[in-house]
Design a protein around this motif. Structure first.
Motif, mmCIF file in Angstrom:
data_model
loop_
_atom_site.group_PDB
_atom_site.id
_atom_site.type_symbol
_atom_site.label_atom_id
_atom_site.label_comp_id
_atom_site.label_asym_id
_atom_site.label_seq_id
_atom_site.Cartn_x
_atom_site.Cartn_y
_atom_site.Cartn_z
ATOM 1 N N LYS A 118 0.836 -1.217 0.000
ATOM 2 C CA LYS A 118 0.000 0.000 0.000
ATOM 3 C C LYS A 118 0.859 1.250 0.000
ATOM 4 N N THR A 119 1.964 1.192 0.740
ATOM 5 C CA THR A 119 2.866 2.354 0.797
ATOM 6 C C THR A 119 3.318 2.735 -0.607
ATOM 7 N N ILE A 120 3.677 1.712 -1.389
ATOM 8 C CA ILE A 120 4.161 1.990 -2.738
ATOM 9 C C ILE A 120 2.995 2.362 -3.664
ATOM 10 N N ALA A 121 1.903 1.612 -3.569
ATOM 11 C CA ALA A 121 0.784 1.863 -4.479
ATOM 12 C C ALA A 121 0.162 3.241 -4.226
ATOM 13 N N GLU A 122 0.017 3.591 -2.951
ATOM 14 C CA GLU A 122 -0.667 4.858 -2.626
ATOM 15 C C GLU A 122 0.309 6.008 -2.399
ATOM 16 N N GLU A 123 1.576 5.751 -2.677
ATOM 17 C CA GLU A 123 2.624 6.764 -2.514
ATOM 18 C C GLU A 123 2.583 7.455 -1.153
ATOM 19 N N VAL A 124 2.572 6.634 -0.132
ATOM 20 C CA VAL A 124 2.671 7.092 1.258
ATOM 21 C C VAL A 124 1.617 8.155 1.570
ATOM 22 N N SER A 125 0.366 7.736 1.564
ATOM 23 C CA SER A 125 -0.676 8.729 1.837
ATOM 24 C C SER A 125 -1.392 8.431 3.150
ATOM 25 N N PHE A 126 -2.115 9.419 3.615
ATOM 26 C CA PHE A 126 -2.817 9.290 4.894
ATOM 27 C C PHE A 126 -3.906 10.348 4.898
ATOM 28 N N SER A 127 -5.153 9.957 5.137
ATOM 29 C CA SER A 127 -6.136 11.050 5.163
ATOM 30 C C SER A 127 -7.032 10.972 6.386
ATOM 31 N N THR A 128 -7.511 12.145 6.772
ATOM 32 C CA THR A 128 -8.376 12.244 7.950
ATOM 33 C C THR A 128 -9.611 13.039 7.544
ATOM 34 N N GLU A 129 -10.537 13.122 8.454
ATOM 35 C CA GLU A 129 -11.707 13.992 8.275
ATOM 36 C C GLU A 129 -11.179 15.429 8.145
ATOM 37 N N PRO A 130 -11.394 16.111 7.013
ATOM 38 C CA PRO A 130 -10.755 17.420 6.864
ATOM 39 C C PRO A 130 -11.373 18.524 7.723
ATOM 40 N N SER A 131 -10.506 19.411 8.198
ATOM 41 C CA SER A 131 -10.980 20.590 8.933
ATOM 42 C C SER A 131 -10.377 21.826 8.290
ATOM 43 N N LYS A 132 -10.932 22.973 8.661
ATOM 44 C CA LYS A 132 -10.392 24.240 8.200
ATOM 45 C C LYS A 132 -9.532 24.786 9.350
ATOM 46 N N ILE A 133 -8.228 24.825 9.122
ATOM 47 C CA ILE A 133 -7.316 25.136 10.234
ATOM 48 C C ILE A 133 -6.453 26.356 9.916
ATOM 49 N N LEU A 134 -6.332 27.255 10.887
ATOM 50 C CA LEU A 134 -5.452 28.408 10.705
ATOM 51 C C LEU A 134 -4.261 28.270 11.649
ATOM 52 N N ILE A 135 -3.064 28.432 11.112
ATOM 53 C CA ILE A 135 -1.874 28.353 11.962
ATOM 54 C C ILE A 135 -1.194 29.708 11.983
ATOM 55 N N ASP A 136 -1.061 30.226 13.191
ATOM 56 C CA ASP A 136 -0.464 31.542 13.405
ATOM 57 C C ASP A 136 0.947 31.268 13.894
ATOM 58 N N PHE A 137 1.933 31.483 13.022
ATOM 59 C CA PHE A 137 3.304 31.166 13.436
ATOM 60 C C PHE A 137 4.309 32.159 12.873
ATOM 61 N N SER A 138 5.537 31.999 13.294
ATOM 62 C CA SER A 138 6.660 32.870 12.932
ATOM 63 C C SER A 138 6.472 34.260 13.554
#
Ligand code: ARG
Length: 604
Positions: A118-138
């Protein structure tokens, strides 16, 4: 793709509910790195201890941990394609009916092979329930030096963004630049007197920090200057053309300087500075006054939150707004106008109280509803010099960020040249641009050295430890990855092109999966390390500790080195199977480096 750990844990939950119907419990599964079994679980111990005294939970026949573990293991082994065997391991030497038992799991090689496939066939993928996320950094401050604290926030914030993007979320990377406030009065006034034609020609101010200090000195000593500076602030806040133009010039000079750092570190981030929220503050204040959340204290408008004597100051007695006011307006804008589900803030750990208060105040004000939204502050420890103090430059002064990056690149180049001169190293340095590679290795190493630390702890920065070619470092990993690429590249002598070799191995394998057949313990250990990538992602999504990904990346590198010492690849009868394993290692390491913001180098 789901991790092996989560597969085991859902099977375990299923068996537990069959053996003890009606029991509500969370199955616990831990990976094992030292022993010869692969995973283990203390669930039987936990179930027995928590329920032995309750009546009616455990069936009468299950009156010991040993019996519970035996029944669960038997059920797990029924008609299964995961476990080779499940062994019970007794803790202590007492009689078995009185002792606690772990369940140790040994996986079928076919189960590990399936993950590699699966790692090779799916090219190392991983998915979750998507959220809208804001990251405040730097979020550096205009006209002040971007310091090592901002460097940590930049590196970690970028990597968290990458992980969240990779797992399918909609991510906004926001630079909350300190580009507003009363200090601009003195900066504008100083700019006006030192560079009167600043509008026609952007002044070359290399050192904004000294410019800032000079302005501050004049402000403190010269009452006329002070008066002009005060007027400048009022005009700036009113939006007067002249002051706005001067303010823009100062911001521009600053941005050029830190954009250079972002470019070297390959950071993508959108500037939405404090000034952006300024106009939103008055209406928030009147709204909160109506709701009786704001109180007056010593002429200031304040918000007191539960369990804290020190309030947020939303408006100073002179009418000015503060860092607190801006953050309250920003959290409101982000949750209620941008409509994000989650906000993550990264700053030094010293700002923890500030954010706790902002979140509580936003909750009280109806801006933020913790039941459906999440606001998280991730506090970062300090990066210290070798002696525990500030990081110093060669001349003994506090180091500037650019100088730190330069020094790392200089040292990385020395390492490259040294290795080039070693006998028996078949590297291809003459074919590559050594300055480019040195810069990449340096940035990789700086990032990796930071990301592998526990986020909230302070650590000592050391060029030598960071660039140690044999340690747990970015350099070591970069080299191991390049070595894997070089083996793969050489497998089909005539083409000797990495991309072609990769697609050839991949295609052949996906057509006939039985080409992969795990035989030796080193092959199995390497594949297990690869398979644990998915666990490291699951863990990182819970606590945002990127060290989990670093540990796994290092582990794959080490297992590869062990494998390669004893398992010949080219011209061996298992060549095809071993190349498939190396391909999975390559793809996984490449993905991990991408998630950590590192550059994978195929040719060193
Ligand atoms: N500019 C601030 C500093 O240098 C960091 C800002 C963090 N973000 C925020 N929304 N307060 O400390």
């Amino acid at each position: 793709m789901a991790s092996i750990r989560s597969i085991i844990s859902s099977r375990l939950s299923h068996s537990i509910s069959k053996v003890i119907p009606g029991l509500r419990t969370k199955a616990i599964v831990n990976p094992e790195h030292q022993a010869n079994w692969h995973y283990s679980s203390p669930s039987a111990i936990q179930i027995f201890n928590q329920n032995k005294k309750k009546s009616g939970v455990l069936p009468d026949s299950l009156d010991s941990c040993h019996k519970i573990a035996t029944e669960i293991s038997a059920d797990l082994m029924n008609d299964n394609n995961v476990f080779e065997k499940v062994e019970l391991a007794q803790l202590g030497r007492g009689p078995s009916e009185k002792s606690p038992f772990f369940m140790n799991f040994f996986l079928k090689t076919s189960c590990i092979e399936e993950v590699i496939k699966k790692t090779i066939a799916e090219e190392v993928s991983f998915s979750t329930e998507p959220s809208k996320i804001l990251i405040d950094f730097s979020s550096p401050n205009i006209a002040k030096n971007m310091h090592v604290g901002h460097l940590r926030s930049t590196i970690i914030g970028d990597s968290i963004s990458r992980v969240l993007e990779f797992t399918g979320n909609d991510v906004q990377r926001i630079n909350h630049i300190g580009d507003w406030g009363t200090q601009f009065g003195m900066l504008i006034t100083h700019l006006d007197s030192a560079f009167p034609n600043y509008l026609d020609e952007v002044p070359s101010i290399d050192d904004l920090q000294s410019f800032y200090q000079e302005a501050k000195r004049k402000f403190d000593q010269d009452p006329k200057f002070q008066e002009r500076a005060r007027r400048a602030v009022v005009n700036l806040q009113k939006g007067e053309q002249k002051e706005i133009s001067a303010w823009k010039v100062i911001c521009k000079i600053s941005k050029v300087q830190y954009d250079n750092i972002y470019k070297r570190l390959d950071i993508k981030i959108k500037d939405v500075g404090e000034s952006f929220y300024n106009d939103m503050i008055p209406s928030i204040i009147s709204d909160l006054e109506r709701k009786k959340i704001i109180v007056e204290s010593d002429g200031c408008k304040c918000i007191f939150v539960k369990n804290d004597e020190i309030p947020l100051i939303i408006r100073k007695s002179d009418g000015g707004y503060t860092y607190d006011s801006t953050d309250l307006a920003a959290i409101n804008y982000r949750f209620n106008q941008l409509g994000v589900d989650k906000i993550i803030y990264l700053t030094d750990i010293g700002q923890r109280d500030h954010f706790t208060k902002i979140f509580k105040a936003a909750h009280m004000s109806g801006i933020y509803d913790p039941k459906v939204q999440t606001a998280t502050h991730l506090g970062l420890g300090l990066m210290r010099g070798d002696d525990g103090g500030k990081i110093k430059s060669r001349s003994g002064e506090s180091v500037k960020l650019n100088e730190l990056l330069d020094e790392a690149t200089f040292r990385a180049k020395e390492i490259l040249l040294e290795r080039q001169n070693l006998p028996n190293t078949h590297n291809d340095l003459e074919k590559v641009d050594i300055n480019d590679i040195a810069e990449k290795i340096a940035m990789n190493s700086i990032k990796y050295f930071d990301l592998k630390q526990s986020r909230a702890s302070s650590y000592k920065f050391s060029y030598d430890r960071m660039l140690d070619t044999k340690g747990n470092t970015g350099v070591y990993i970069t080299y191991m990855y390049a070595r894997i690429c070089s083996i793969i590249r050489r497998c089909y002598p005539k083409d000797s092109n990495l991309e072609d070799s990769v697609s050839r191995i991949r295609e052949e394998f996906l057509l006939s999966p039985s080409l992969l057949s795990l035989q030796t313990p080193e092959e199995i250990s390497l594949c297990l390390a690869i398979a644990r990538f998915y666990e490291s992602i699951e863990d990182t999504l819970i606590d945002y500790q990127l060290s989990k990904i670093c540990d796994n990346l290092y582990n794959i590198s080490v297992k590869f080195a062990e494998f390669y010492q004893t398992n010949k690849v080219l011209n061996h009868e298992n060549q095809t199977s071993r190349l498939i394993i190396l391909l999975a290692a390559k793809l996984t390491m490449e993905r991990q480096m991408e998630l950590l913001g590192m550059k994978s180098i195929e040719n060193i």
